[in-house]
Design a protein around this motif. Structure first.
Motif: not given
Length: 104
Positions: A18-26
């Motif tokens: 769904m969100a392949p570039r989401i930052p790991m923390l998020d």
């Protein structure tokens, strides 16, 4: 072998899609929200979407500040929808908030 329950594994996969570039923390925060008890009855993709939208709304926009200023929920959501869509686009998410007010 991947850690976690089958549902947790499915949620991680759904979020990556769904969100392949989401930052790991998020991503960690979204997964924590998606695993909340009140979302347990929902299909994985819906629980992840609702958690993603809620996280972006509360953590990356002025939504809570607008509520504190006296705006009602629908008005506050209207004013942050564009900012939410921009963040989702940055994270590679094809879905947009638009006028969707179901996710909390």
């Amino acid at each position: 072998m991947a850690a976690g329950t089958r549902r947790q594994q499915e949620m991680r996969k759904a979020l990556r899609e769904m969100a392949p570039r989401i930052p790991m923390l998020d991503a960690g925060a979204v997964l924590d929200l998606a695993l909340a008890g009140h979302l347990r009855h929902l299909p994985v993709s819906i629980a992840v979407w609702q958690a993603l939208a809620s996280h972006v709304r509360h953590s990356h926009t002025d939504y809570d500040a607008l509520l504190d200023e006296g705006y009602d929920r629908d008005a506050a959501r209207f004013f942050v929808a564009g900012a939410m869509d921009a963040i989702l686009a940055d994270w590679g998410c094809a879905r947009r908030i638009g006028t969707d007010t179901d996710a909390d």
